[in-house]
Design an enzyme around this catalytic site. Structure first.
Site, PDB file in Angstrom:
ATOM      1  N   GLU A 144      -7.233  -8.587  -6.901  1.00 50.31           N
ATOM      2  CA  GLU A 144      -7.482  -8.600  -5.347  1.00 50.31           C
ATOM      3  C   GLU A 144      -9.037  -8.237  -5.350  1.00 50.31           C
ATOM      4  O   GLU A 144      -9.617  -7.352  -6.246  1.00 50.31           O
ATOM      5  CB  GLU A 144      -6.646  -7.234  -4.874  1.00 50.31           C
ATOM      6  CG  GLU A 144      -6.948  -7.027  -3.324  1.00 50.31           C
ATOM      7  CD  GLU A 144      -6.451  -6.193  -2.796  1.00 50.31           C
ATOM      8  OE1 GLU A 144      -5.989  -6.060  -1.479  1.00 50.31           O
ATOM      9  OE2 GLU A 144      -6.121  -4.890  -3.399  1.00 50.31           O
ATOM     10  N   GLY A 281      -9.244   2.578  -7.255  1.00 55.01           N
ATOM     11  CA  GLY A 281      -8.332   3.854  -7.578  1.00 55.01           C
ATOM     12  C   GLY A 281      -7.263   3.485  -8.077  1.00 55.01           C
ATOM     13  O   GLY A 281      -6.419   4.151  -9.021  1.00 55.01           O
ATOM     14  N   ALA A 282      -6.413   2.190  -7.521  1.00 53.53           N
ATOM     15  CA  ALA A 282      -5.157   1.714  -7.918  1.00 53.53           C
ATOM     16  C   ALA A 282      -5.126   0.450  -7.176  1.00 53.53           C
ATOM     17  O   ALA A 282      -6.036  -0.047  -6.486  1.00 53.53           O
ATOM     18  CB  ALA A 282      -4.078   2.879  -7.429  1.00 53.53           C
ATOM     19  N   MET A 283      -4.009  -0.355  -7.722  1.00 51.38           N
ATOM     20  CA  MET A 283      -3.692  -1.726  -7.131  1.00 51.38           C
ATOM     21  C   MET A 283      -2.155  -1.803  -7.154  1.00 51.38           C
ATOM     22  O   MET A 283      -1.584  -1.850  -8.009  1.00 51.38           O
ATOM     23  CB  MET A 283      -4.545  -2.769  -8.136  1.00 51.38           C
ATOM     24  CG  MET A 283      -4.163  -4.136  -7.777  1.00 51.38           C
ATOM     25  SD  MET A 283      -4.598  -4.455  -6.022  1.00 51.38           S
ATOM     26  CE  MET A 283      -3.452  -5.700  -5.429  1.00 51.38           C
ATOM     27  N   GLU A 284      -1.824  -2.359  -6.024  1.00 49.13           N
ATOM     28  CA  GLU A 284      -0.600  -2.596  -5.560  1.00 49.13           C
ATOM     29  C   GLU A 284       0.268  -3.640  -5.960  1.00 49.13           C
ATOM     30  O   GLU A 284       1.172  -4.172  -5.632  1.00 49.13           O
ATOM     31  CB  GLU A 284      -0.364  -2.562  -4.226  1.00 49.13           C
ATOM     32  CG  GLU A 284      -0.769  -3.620  -2.954  1.00 49.13           C
ATOM     33  CD  GLU A 284      -2.420  -3.560  -2.899  1.00 49.13           C
ATOM     34  OE1 GLU A 284      -2.817  -4.276  -1.873  1.00 49.13           O
ATOM     35  OE2 GLU A 284      -2.759  -2.739  -3.202  1.00 49.13           O
ATOM     36  N   ASN A 285      -0.266  -4.324  -7.197  1.00 51.18           N
ATOM     37  CA  ASN A 285       0.491  -5.532  -7.790  1.00 51.18           C
ATOM     38  C   ASN A 285       2.178  -5.226  -7.607  1.00 51.18           C
ATOM     39  O   ASN A 285       2.484  -4.308  -8.026  1.00 51.18           O
ATOM     40  CB  ASN A 285       0.260  -5.777  -9.235  1.00 51.18           C
ATOM     41  CG  ASN A 285      -1.118  -5.422  -9.666  1.00 51.18           C
ATOM     42  OD1 ASN A 285      -2.162  -6.231  -9.039  1.00 51.18           O
ATOM     43  ND2 ASN A 285      -1.822  -4.634 -10.335  1.00 51.18           N
ATOM     44  N   HIS A 316       0.661   5.604  -1.333  1.00 51.38           N
ATOM     45  CA  HIS A 316      -0.210   4.593  -0.742  1.00 51.38           C
ATOM     46  C   HIS A 316       0.476   3.244  -1.504  1.00 51.38           C
ATOM     47  O   HIS A 316       0.476   2.151  -0.852  1.00 51.38           O
ATOM     48  CB  HIS A 316      -1.590   4.930  -1.059  1.00 51.38           C
ATOM     49  CG  HIS A 316      -2.471   3.819  -0.559  1.00 51.38           C
ATOM     50  ND1 HIS A 316      -3.128   3.960   0.567  1.00 51.38           N
ATOM     51  CD2 HIS A 316      -2.950   2.582  -1.080  1.00 51.38           C
ATOM     52  CE1 HIS A 316      -3.921   2.931   1.079  1.00 51.38           C
ATOM     53  NE2 HIS A 316      -3.579   2.016  -0.044  1.00 51.38           N
ATOM     54  N   GLU A 317       0.202   2.965  -2.736  1.00 56.13           N
ATOM     55  CA  GLU A 317       0.460   1.937  -3.435  1.00 56.13           C
ATOM     56  C   GLU A 317       1.949   1.532  -3.400  1.00 56.13           C
ATOM     57  O   GLU A 317       2.086   0.223  -3.189  1.00 56.13           O
ATOM     58  CB  GLU A 317       0.026   1.907  -4.783  1.00 56.13           C
ATOM     59  CG  GLU A 317      -1.156   2.317  -5.251  1.00 56.13           C
ATOM     60  CD  GLU A 317      -2.447   1.713  -4.489  1.00 56.13           C
ATOM     61  OE1 GLU A 317      -2.172   0.404  -4.484  1.00 56.13           O
ATOM     62  OE2 GLU A 317      -3.291   2.072  -4.271  1.00 56.13           O
ATOM     63  N   HIS A 320       2.537  -0.250   0.061  1.00 60.04           N
ATOM     64  CA  HIS A 320       2.210  -1.685  -0.158  1.00 60.04           C
ATOM     65  C   HIS A 320       3.190  -2.663  -0.627  1.00 60.04           C
ATOM     66  O   HIS A 320       3.007  -3.558  -0.205  1.00 60.04           O
ATOM     67  CB  HIS A 320       0.944  -1.841  -0.900  1.00 60.04           C
ATOM     68  CG  HIS A 320      -0.345  -1.545  -0.454  1.00 60.04           C
ATOM     69  ND1 HIS A 320      -0.960  -1.989   0.504  1.00 60.04           N
ATOM     70  CD2 HIS A 320      -1.417  -0.593  -0.965  1.00 60.04           C
ATOM     71  CE1 HIS A 320      -2.234  -1.553   0.935  1.00 60.04           C
ATOM     72  NE2 HIS A 320      -2.480  -0.839  -0.015  1.00 60.04           N
TER      73      HIS A 320
END
EC number: 3.4.11.-
Length: 882
Positions: A144, A281-285, A316-317, A320
Site C-alpha cells: 500500500e 505503523g501497521a498494514m492490514e494485508n 484498527h488493522e 480494515h
C-alpha cells in the site's frame, strides 16, 4: 459470492487521472516466487487471466524495477509472444503482433526477475540481530498504496480486484506466509515450496507474503459470530511471548467485529507479524497483517500507554479486514472510507473490551484535536481529496484521512444514534462486499437506515477543506445568537475562504433545575441561528456537548468565566470531554486572535486542581505549546513560562507520587508518568534527583530500577540534566538493547538535549546505520521543540539533504515527516523565505503538502506572537512569574 461492479467516483476524475488503459481487466493471478535471501534477488512468474474488453494488440500494466524475461499471451487456441516490451512511468507496455478480440478470456504469462528491495516498499528485506549477535534477514512486503508494482507485474489500482493463487519456494528453514493458508508444502533439495489457497477477490495493495525464520503464539476466535479459526502472532526468535496480548485480543476482536458488522470474517486464518523494519505503523494485508515491533509487542510490565497503543493498532488493522479489504474504496480519494472508519472502529472496540480505560474521553484530545489542528491550516485538504497522480497518494495518509475521517463517523453516529448507525453499516457491507465504493454509497446506507438525508448534510464535511468556529453571543431578548465562519489558525480568513456553510449538530447543554440537559437535535445549517433559552440556561449554556461536533466554539470572556466557575462548583455538570474540549477550544482560538491568551492562562489557573487525567494532560499540553512557541523570544518570558508549567505539573506530580502500586489502574499510571515527565523536564529538584538516580542504576545494569511507565520520562530528564555522562550512557543503552520500546525511548530522549555539542552528536545519528531508517524521525521530533535544536537541525539538514533523503524510502510518509520536523520549528515569518529558497531547486512532489503545512504553521506561530506576546507578558507579570 456477491460482487459489486466497480464504479468511478467521477468520469471526469478518471479522465484526468493517470490510470491504466481499460482494454483488459485482470480476473485471476497465479504468482510463483523464488526469493534468495543471500543475494537479495528473486525470480518470479505471474500468469494472469484477463477479461478482454476491447480489441487489443497492446497491454499496459504496472511494474517498477522488474525485468520481464518473456511475455506470452494465449487465447482460444492461439499463443503469441510480445514483439516489444517497454518500460516507463511505472508501467510495462507489451506489444503483440496479433489482436486479441473483445469479449475473449486471455492468459498472460510473464516470467520476471527483480531485487529484494532495501527500501521498506514492495518486496523488501528487513534485518535483525539474533541472540548470538548475528545479523539475520527476512523478506516481507508493503504494497500500500502503490508498491505492489514494485514486487510483481500487476494492475495496481484498488478497483481492479482479482483473485490470487501464490506459491513461494525458499530454503526449508524459513517459515513462508501469505494471505491465505498453505494448502501444500513440499521439500526437495533443501528448498521448501509452499502453495497457498486462492484468495478472495481483492485489491493488489492487500497482497502480502513473508519469508523468514519465525516463531509464533496462537489463540482461537471464540466461534460466536464467525467460525473458530486460528489467530497467530509471528515474531523473530525469542519474542513470541510478547505477542500473546495482541494474539488474544486479535482473536476476540475478529469475532466481535463479525458480530458488529453482521458479516463473518471470511478467511480461514489471521496471522499478525512483527517486522523489524517497517515504514508505517501497521498494514492490514488481508489475513496477514504486518506491524512495527513497537505496534504489536508488549510484556506484562509494559507501560499503560504502550498497551493502549498496541490495542488500538491491532483493532484498527482488524477493522480494515471489513472496511478496506472486504469493501474497498474505488480510488485513493476515498482513502478515508478505509482509514477514518478503521480509526473510529478501533476506539469503539477498545471501549468494548476495556471500558475502564475510558478511551472516548481521550479521543477528544487525541483524534479530534489532531484533526482540528491540521485542518486549521490553509494547506489542509478535503477528506475526499482529488488525486490525479500516484505520487500524491502517500501525502494524504494524515490526520485528515484518519482523524477527521473518524470524527465525521463519530459525529454521524452520535446524531443518528449508535444502534441505527451500526445497522446502516451492516447494510453497506452486505451490499458492497468484495466490491468497491465511493462515499455516497456509505451515506446512502446510513440515510436508508436512519430516514434522514445524510448525504446532503455531510456533503461539505468530506468535500470541502476546513471547519467552522461557532461564535455565541447573547441578545437583549434573552436569545443565543450562534454564527459560523471558517476557522484558520492564523485568524485571517478572507471572504472568499469563508463561503462554505456546514451542517453542525449543536448539542446545546444547559442547566435545568440544577441539572444538565442536552438538546440532541438542534442543528446549525445556515450562517446563523437564534435559540430562545431561559435565564438559568443563559448562565450555563455550553455548545458541542461531549465534543461530538467538528468545530470550535467561541464564547465571550464573561461567559467563559461563568463556565470555568461552574466546572469548579458543580464538577458533574461539564463532562471530561466538555472540560478537555473547552481547554482546547479556548487555547486554539486565543492563539488565532479570538480573545486573549490570558483567558487560556486564567482558565488553567482556575482548574489547576483538576482531578481528571485527560483534562489535566490537555492543560499541560496547551501550556507547553505556548512556552514552546516562544522559544525564540527573550529568556525572561521563557523562564516565566517554564515557572508556570513547573508549578502546575510539579504540584500534581507530588500529589500523585511516582511510585507505582499493584492497584494503580490504567489511567492513574498514565497520569503519574505524564506529570513526572513535565515536572522533571521543567526542573523540579526532587523529580530530577529521582530520575538521575534511577537512570544511573538502570545504566549500570539494574533494569528493574525504572518502572516501564516512567522509562521515557527518566531518559528525557537524564538527557536534559545529566550532561555528557548521561548522553553517552544512553547511547550505550541504545546500542545494546533489542527492546523496541527502550530503543524508541532512547531516540526521543537524545533530542531533548539543549547542549550544542550533543545536539550535533544526536543529529549525526540520523546518518548512522545504528539507527534504522524507520526511526530517524523519532530523533527529530524532540529536537524541533527547542531553539538550539531547531537551529542546529536546519543547518544540519540543509548541509546533508541528499544524504538524509537517501536514507528515507521513496514511497511512504517518512519524507514528509522529516521535512515537517526540520522546518516547522521556526516561529517567525522571516524563516519562510529561507525555507522556500532552500527548496526552490528541489523536487518536492513527494512531500509538497508537508512542506506547505510547515510554512503555514510558521505563519500561524508568527501571527500568534505578534498578537499575543504583550498579553502573555502582562499576565505573567501580574501573576508574579516574571
Amino acid at each position: 459470492m456477491q460482487v459489486t461492479i466497480p464504479k468511478s467516483t467521477s468520469k471526469e476524475d478518471d479522465k484526468n487521472r493517470n490510470l491504466l488503459p481499460k482494454n483488459v481487466k485482470p480476473i485471476h493471478y497465479d504468482l510463483s516466487l523464488y526469493p534468495d535471501l543471500e543475494t537479495f534477488t528473486y525470480g518470479g512468474k505471474v500468469v494472469v487471466t484477463l477479461d478482454v474488453l476491447e480489441d487489443s494488440n497492446s497491454i499496459t500494466l504496472h511494474g517498477i524495477n522488474l525485468r520481464i524475461l518473456t511475455a506470452a499471451l494465449e487465447w482460444g487456441s492461439q499463443t503469441v509472444w510480445a514483439s516489444e516490451v517497454s518500460y516507463g512511468d511505472e508501467r510495462i507496455v507489451l506489444q503483440f503482433p496479433s489482436t486479441v478480440p473483445a469479449n475473449s478470456v486471455a492468459v498472460l504469462t510473464l516470467p520476471f526477475t527483480a531485487r529484494i528491495s532495501s527500501g521498506m516498499e514492495g518486496f523488501y528485506r528487513s534485518s535483525y540481530v539474533d541472540s548470538d549477535g548475528n545479523t539475520k534477514y527476512l523478506a516481507t512486503t508493503q504494497m500500500e498504496p502503490t508498491s505492489a508494482r514494485r514486487a510483481f507485474p500487476c494492475w495496481d489500482e484498488p478497483a481492479l480486484k482479482a483473485t490470487f493463487t501464490i506459491d513461494i519456494t525458499a530454503k526449508e528453514n524459513y517459515t513462508i506466509l501469505s494471505n491465505m493458508n498453505a494448502v501444500e508444502e513440499t521439500v526437495k533439495d533443501g528448498l521448501k515450496t509452499a502453495r497457498f489457497a486462492e484468495t478472495c477477490r481483492m485489491s493488489t495493495y492487500l497482497l502480502a507474503w513473508i519469508v523468514a525464520e519465525l516463531e509464533y503464539v496462537e489463540y482461537f476466535t471464540p466461534g460466536k459470530h464467525c467460525p473458530r479459526l486460528p489467530v497467530r502472532v509471528y515474531t523473530t526468535p525469542g519474542f513470541s511471548e510478547q505477542g500473546k496480548f495482541a494474539a488474544e485480543l486479535g482473536a476476540k476482536t475478529l469475532d466481535f467485529f463479525s458480530g458488529v458488522f453482521g458479516e463473518p470474517y471470511p478467511l480461514p486464518k489471521c496471522d499478525m507479524v512483527a517486522i523489524p523494519d517497517f515504514e508505517a505503523g501497521a498494514m492490514e494485508n488481508w489475513g496477514l497483517v504486518t506491524y512495527r515491533l513497537a505496534a504489536i509487542l508488549v510484556s506484562e510490565d509494559s507501560a499503560a500507554t504502550v498497551i493502549e497503543r498496541v490495542a488500538e493498532v491491532v483493532q484498527h488493522e482488524l477493522a480494515h479486514q471489513w472496511f478496506g479489504n472486504l469493501v474497498t474504496m474505488q480510488f485513493w480519494d476515498g482513502l478515508w472510507l478505509n482509514e477514518g472508519f478503521a480509526t473510529w472502529m478501533s476506539w469503539f472496540s477498545c471501549n468494548h473490551f476495556y471500558p475502564e480505560w475510558k478511551v472516548w474521553e481521550s479521543y477528544v484530545t487525541d483524534n479530534l484535536q489532531s484533526a482540528l489542528s491540521l485542518d486549521a491550516l490553509r494547506s489542509s485538504h478535503p477528506i475526499e481529496v482529488p488525486i490525479m497522480h500516484d505520487y500524491e497518494i502517500n501525502q494524504i495518509f494524515d490526520a485528515i484521512s484518519y482523524s477527521k475521517g473518524s470524527c465525521v463517523i463519530r459525529m454521524v453516529s452520535k446524531y443518528v444514534g449508535e444502534d441505527t448507525f451500526i445497522k446502516g453499516i451492516q447494510k453497506y457491507i452486505s451490499k458492497h462486499r468484495y466490491g468497491n465504493t465511493v462515499t455516497e454509497d456509505l451515506w446512502a446506507a446510513l440515510s436508508a437506515e436512519s430516514g434522514q438525508d445524510i448525504s446532503s448534510t455531510m456533503h461539505n464535511w468530506t468535500k470541502k477543506t476546513g471547519y467552522p468556529v461557532l461564535s455565541v453571543s447573547e441578545t437583549n431578548d434573552g436569545e443565543l445568537l450562534i454564527e459560523q465562519h471558517r476557522f484558520l489558525s492564523t485568524g485571517d480568513v478572507k471572504p472568499e475562504e469563508d463561503t462554505v456553510i456546514y451542517w453542525a449538530p449543536l448539542k446545546l447543554k444547559t442547566m435545568k433545575d440544577g441539572k444538565a440537559v442536552v438538546d440532541e437535535k438542534a442543528v446549525l445549517s445556515d450562517r446563523s441561528k437564534k435559540i430562545k433559552v431561559d435565564k438559568e440556561a443563559l448562565e450555563s449554556y455550553k455548545l458541542n456537548s461531549e465534543q461530538s461536533g467538528i468545530y470550535r466554539v467561541n464564547y465571550s470572556a464573561d461567559h467563559l468565566k461563568k463556565l470555568s466557575q461552574i466546572a469548579v462548583e458543580k464538577p458533574d455538570y461539564l463532562s471530561v470531554e466538555d472540560r478537555a474540549g473547552l481547554i482546547a477550544d479556548v487555547a486554539s482560538l486565543s492563539r488565532a486572535g479570538y480573545g486573549k491568551v490570558s483567558s487560556t492562562l486564567d482558565l488553567i489557573k482556575t482548574w489547576k486542581d483538576e482531578p481528571n487525567f485527560v483534562v489535566f494532560a490537555e492543560m499541560l499540553a496547551r501550556l507547553n505549546g505556548i512556552k514552546s512557541t516562544l522559544r525564540f523570544e527573550s529568556s525572561d518570558i521563557i523562564a516565566a513560562m517554564k515557572k508556570l508549567v513547573l508549578e502546575v505539573s510539579a504540584t500534581k506530580a507530588h500529589s500523585l507520587g511516582w511510585e507505582f502500586k499493584a492497584n494503580d489502574d490504567h489511567i492513574i499510571r498514565q497520569f503519574k508518568s505524564t506529570v513526572y515527565n513535565y515536572a522533571g523536564l521543567f526542573g523540579d529538584d526532587k523529580v530530577v534527583k529521582d530520575a538521575l538516580s534511577k537512570f544511573d542504576a538502570y545504566a549500570s545494569g539494574n533494569k528493574s530500577a525504572i518502572n516501564d511507565n516512567l522509562r521515557s520520562a527518566v531518559f528525557n530528564i537524564a538527557i536534559r540534566y545529566g550532561g555528557a555522562k548521561s548522553w553517552d550512557q544512553l547511547l550505550e543503552i541504545y546500542t545494546k538493547t533489542n527492546d523496541p520500546y527502550v530503543r524508541n525511548s532512547c531516540l526521543r530522549a537524545f533530542g531533548v538535549t539543549e547542549d550544542e555539542k550533543y545536539i550535533q552528536k544526536t543529529l549525526d545519528l540520523t546518518l548512522d546505520p545504528i539507527v534504522k531508517e524507520q526511526d530517524i524521525y523519532l530523533i527529530l521530533v524532540t529536537l524541533s521543540t527547542h531553539k538550539n535544536g531547531v537551529l542546529a537541525m536546519w543547518k544540519f539538514a540543509t548541509s546533508n539533504w541528499d544524504k538524509l533523503l537517501s536514507r528515507l524510502p521513496v514511497a511512504g510518509t517518512m519524507r514528509g515527516y522529516v521535512v515537517r520536523f526540520v522546518t516547522s520549528g521556526f516561529t517567525h515569518a522571516s524563516a519562510i523565505d529561507k525555507i522556500k529558497e532552500f527548496f526552490a531547486d528541489k523536487d518536492t512532489k513527494l512531500y509538497e503538502r508537508a512542506l506547505q503545512q510547515s510554512l503555514d504553521t510558521i505563519s500561524a506561530n508568527s501571527s500568534f506572537i505578534d498578537k499575543s506576546l504583550d498579553d502573555i507578558t502582562r499576565w505573567l507579570k501580574e501573576n508574579r512569574y516574571m
